[in-house]
Structure formats: C-alpha cells, structure tokens
Enzyme design. Structure first.
Site, short mmCIF file in Angstrom:
data_model
loop_
_atom_site.label_atom_id
_atom_site.label_comp_id
_atom_site.label_asym_id
_atom_site.label_seq_id
_atom_site.Cartn_x
_atom_site.Cartn_y
_atom_site.Cartn_z
N HIS A 1 80.33 80.79 4.71
CA HIS A 1 79.59 80.64 3.45
C HIS A 1 80.14 79.47 2.63
CE1 HIS A 1 76.88 83.97 3.71
NE2 HIS A 1 77.84 84.84 3.91
N GLU B 1 68.06 81.91 18.13
CA GLU B 1 69.41 82.12 17.61
C GLU B 1 70.35 82.75 18.62
OE1 GLU B 1 68.74 83.52 13.14
OE2 GLU B 1 67.25 84.32 14.55
N ASP C 1 73.81 80.84 14.02
CA ASP C 1 73.94 82.01 14.88
C ASP C 1 73.99 81.62 16.35
OD1 ASP C 1 74.24 84.37 13.38
OD2 ASP C 1 72.15 84.31 12.77
N CYS D 1 66.61 74.43 12.03
CA CYS D 1 66.74 74.78 10.61
C CYS D 1 68.13 75.29 10.29
CB CYS D 1 65.70 75.81 10.19
SG CYS D 1 65.86 77.41 11.02
#
Length: 560
Positions: free
Chosen positions: A191, A414, A438, A485
C-alpha cells in the site's frame, strides 16, 4: 568531487530523483506501564474509556477519508473500520475488568494478541498487522493525551525516512512537502508503494541501512534505480534539480514515435478521482474500483445508490471508455455480507468473482446498477470481473452481463491460470485487463508487504512478463484487446516493454500519465518489441530492468 559515501540500496517503487533533508518518522509510542489500576477504581468506567477513545480514532480517520481521494480514501476508510472492530475493544475491556489493567495497557496487550493472530494466518491477513499497530498507537495516544502518531512537520520540504509507514499515514502525505520517501520495510506492490505512486512522490522501499539516516542528513533519492545516497555531491544535487518538468496534464492521445496508438487510461476509485483523472487528460478509465460504495458497511448498498455513484464517474468521461470492475471483495478488503471472517488464507480464498457463488444477488444488483447508469450517460461502458481463473467462469460472467444488456464484458487476468489459458477465456470475454499486482504475487509466491521478498515482488520478473506475453498471445489469437491496469503500467521504463509484449492500453494513477506518454513518444513499435525481447531474455528482474533502462537513455534525460 564525487562522494565516497556508501550508497544505500532498496527497491525503487515510484520514479523520480529528489534531494533533500531527512526527517524521520517519530519513534513508536513506548509500551505503557504494566502497573495495575489502584484498588477502588471503577473498573467498568475505566473500561468504557476504551470504547470512547476508539470511537474518536474511528471518527478522525473517517473524516480524513472524506477529504482524501482514490486509493488513499479507501485505505483510510478500511483503517477506520479496524478502529471500530469490536475484537480489539472487547479484548481490551476484558483486561481492564478482569485484570485491573490500565486502559492504555489493556489496549496495548489486546492489540498484541490480534497482531499475533494475523501474523500466524500469514498472507494478506499478516499485512493488516501494521494497521492494528497503527490503530493501537492512536487509541493509546487518545487515552493518555500523548501526541497522535503521524508524519513529522519540520516546517520545510523534506525526505521522509521510516522503519515502515502505516497506510493511513501514507494516504495523508502532502507531495508539496514530502520530497521523497524511504522505508526499511514494504515491497513494490505494498500500500505504501501504491500510494506513493498515486501521489507522485519518489520512493524506495526495503532499504537496508535506512536506520542509519538521521534527522538533518542530506540525501539523494532515486525512485527508479532504488538508491539512496547520503551526503550527495553538489553536481548530483544539481542534476536532480534539473529534472525535466512535464505538464501535469496529458496533452494528446498516447502513441509510439511511429504513431501506433496506446490508450493511456486512469485507475479511479471514486467520483472525485474520476474528476481528477479527467482533469489530467486521461483518455478514459481503465479501472473503476467499485469498492468505494461497499467498504465500511454491513449490508450491500442498494441499486439506486449504486446507480447514482456510477453516474458521477461516467459523467466525467462522455464518449470515452470507462471500464468498471465488479466488486473485488475478500483478501485485504473483507466485507461481512460476502466474505467469511475465518478463511485461513484469504489471498487464496473466496474473493472477487468467487463471492458471487454464495451471494449472486450482490453481483446481479451491481450489474443492474451499472447497466442503468450506462443507459443514461454517454460514456462507453465496459465491465470486467476480478479473480477469474477458468474459461467456465469467464463464460458465466459474460452471460450474466448479457442478461443485463452489458455487451462489453471482460475479465481481469490476475492468476497464472488465466494468463496461461487466455486463449480459452477470450473465446467468451471481449477483452482482458492484466492486474500485475496480484499476478506478480501469485506467480512469484511472494507476500507484497514483506520487505525480505521485495525483489521477488516486481513485475520486472521475467516469469511475470512471460505471463503477460501469454495473455497477449491469447488476445491476438481471438482478436481481443489486452490492457494492463496494475501498477506496472505506471512505470515509464516498463510501459514500452508491455507495449512490445502486445498490450494495447495502459491504465495508471493520473500522475503517471505524462511520464509514460513522454517515454512512449520516443520509441517506435519495433523498438518496444526489442525492449520486450531483451527483458524476456534476462535472467532476473534486476537484469531485465537494467538492460531496458540502458536501452532507453531518454529516462535519464527525463529524470525517471
């Protein structure tokens, strides 16, 4: 004169070069005294203070989320809900009532129990242990009147150095004050890394030796090379200061030097983020994260509420593509109305499209809302499902979308199975969008928050690029477009490699759009393919990155 100071090495996660003075994150709060409450204390009243303090922290974080944007707002909202989670508060209250612990000590010890449980579960559960510590410190500070944990304010722009950084702190960084970010922990898709890129702050994580940096030291941070140079010489500082300034807005559609179009889209998490992306000149939205209407709730939002929210996003992009991702619940985004609280490994559990197995109405309501919003707005609406692993899942999702009148239905890639069998998934799906965060985690079996695995957790890994190539080959076979993305799309050095592998669109944080466009405009389509071949031929991530960067001298000119 060249500095002889040893350069510290880490993993560059947000490009850019900045020089500045170090300001370290304050040391964590010390553990409260173990001295019990004095005899005669009203233990029930003392225990009640814990819930009140947790409510104060919860409300403060929610208020911060309401003024933040995109990923930062979502991170703050999730942290706020953790402060409201009764698990921590109830355990702390029990310790006050049964053991006469002070409220602050009870919170401290209760948090330790929760952290141990999360670490034992591993995976994405373990990632949340840092958030528990953050909430603990905020509640203890509220109880004791100590300064609230947070980013220092030295009164001038600075380089922030931290052992690690709680997502709630990263989400509130001011890019006008924080020149660069250096941490000992974290990984390329943590994050902290994602938020640093969204804010446009050069960042290096997993830096061995970052603990030796002290307040007032001058350092040069290179977020692309992953280097931190203490006491840089004047020439190096001057070069960092001469970084080419590109317009904050994308001025023209993305394309290679010989005119091959590459759609440059934005990742968006809420209506405010959509407005910012439109202002940045994004050609459309390559990923609309719809979780913003679901997080922090005990029941799913109604169809009418969702329609209103989606319309606000679609209205910002009339005539342009907006790719809506259906609810990606599970893993680091647990939602009580679709996910189980006791999965042993949520990263490999019921998440994304899989939640519709037991809760189909949530997905049907969402598709109905998307269809209604699309019918009254002028955007070109596409929809895709996360965590699709098989051709059967792709077929079922496309059929479900068709039942709601949504013709442009696609899949996220993913997991390796989806990449390897993309030719089968794309018999049914109209497009594929690769989520590199991912995909990297699953391909490399590497926890993205674990600093020791940071060098594995990068999309520069040739094995990950092989999976991208396999997906693009499947798309070419079926005549279906493939985009990216994930965070890899925002890397100006990696973007032309992805194009060379066959990707036709790149979706990223709006701040990265001008940098990626500037690099693509200097290379031909053939050169992109040469860069892709060079990266695939490398024997590791670092070799792939270094080889490609050596073939792209424009990166040095642009300060990337």
């Amino acid at each position: 004169m060249t500095s002889t100071t040893l350069v510290l090495r880490g993993v560059g996660v947000s490009p850019g070069r900045r020089a500045g003075v170090v300001a370290r994150m304050p040391d964590p709060l010390p553990a409260p005294s173990t001295e019990p409450l004095p005899p005669g204390t009203d233990l029930a009243a003392a225990a009640d203070r814990i819930g009140a303090a947790a409510s104060v922290v919860h409300d403060a974080l929610l208020a911060a989320a309401s003024t933040a944007r995109g990923e930062g707002a979502a991170v703050l909202a999730v942290t706020a809900e953790m402060a409201a989670d009764p698990t921590l508060v109830d355990e702390a209250r029990r310790r006050v009532v049964e053991q006469a612990s002070t409220p602050q000590r009870a919170v401290w010890d209760a948090a330790a129990v929760v952290v141990d449980q999360l670490l034992a579960l591993g995976g994405l559960f373990a990632e949340r242990a840092r958030d528990v510590d953050d909430v603990r410190d905020r509640v203890v500070a509220t109880l004791t009147g100590a300064p609230m944990p947070g980013v220092p304010d030295p009164g001038e722009p600075f380089v922030l150095v931290a052992r690690d950084l709680a997502p709630a702190d990263t989400a509130r960084l001011d890019p006008d004050l924080v020149l660069a970010l250096v941490t000992e922990g974290g990984g390329p898709t943590s994050h902290t890394a994602i938020l640093a890129r969204a804010l446009g702050i050069p960042a290096v994580v997993a830096v061995a030796g970052a603990g030796t940096l002290r307040d007032g030291d001058t350092v040069l941070v290179d977020g692309a090379l992953g280097s931190v140079t203490p006491d840089p010489d004047e020439d190096a500082v001057a070069r960092a200061g001469r970084t080419v300034r590109r317009a904050a807005r994308l001025g023209a559609p993305g394309a290679t030097a010989d005119g091959m179009p590459v759609a440059l889209l934005a990742n968006v998490a809420d209506p405010a983020g959509a407005a910012a992306a439109a202002a940045a000149g994004a050609e459309g939205v390559g990923l609309l994260r719809t979780e913003f209407r679901f997080l922090g709730r005990t029941v799913a939002p109604g169809v009418d509420e969702q329609v209103d929210a989606y319309r606000q996003v679609l209205a910002a992009f009339p005539g342009r593509k907006v790719v809506v991702r259906t609810l990606d619940a599970g893993a680091d985004k647990p939602l009580p109305f679709v996910t189980a609280p006791d999965e042993p490994n949520p990263a490999l559990g019921v998440r994304g499209l899989r939640t519709a197995w037991d809760h189909p109405q949530v997905l049907d309501d969402q598709l109905a809302a998307i269809a209604r919003a699309a019918a009254v707005e002028d955007a070109d609406v596409w929809v895709m499902a996360p965590m699709v692993a098989t051709a059967e899942e792709a077929r079922d999702f496309v059929e479900r979308c068709a039942a709601h009148g949504l013709a442009q239905a696609g899949v996220m890639v993913e997991v390796p199975s989806a990449a390897l069998r993309a030719r089968d998934l794309l018999v049914h799906a109209r497009f594929a969008s690769i989520g590199t965060n991912d995909l990297t985690q699953y391909a490399m079996a590497a926890d993205r928050e674990l600093a020791r695995l940071a060098r594995l957790s990068t999309s520069w890994q040739p094995a990950v690029l092989d999976l991208v190539a396999a997906t693009c080959a499947g798309g070419a076979l079926r005549g279906r477009p493939v985009g990216v993305c994930g965070e890899a799309a925002a890397d100006p050095a990696l973007a032309p490699v992805l194009v060379g592998l066959g990707v036709s669109s790149l979706s990223m944080t709006p701040r990265a759009l001008p940098d990626v466009a500037a690099v693509l405009a200097t290379v031909t389509a053939d050169r992109c393919r040469e860069l892709a071949d060079a990266a695939l031929a490398a024997d590791g991530a670092e070799a792939a990155r270094d080889t490609v960067r050596a073939m792209l001298p424009v990166l040095e000119d642009l300060g990337l």
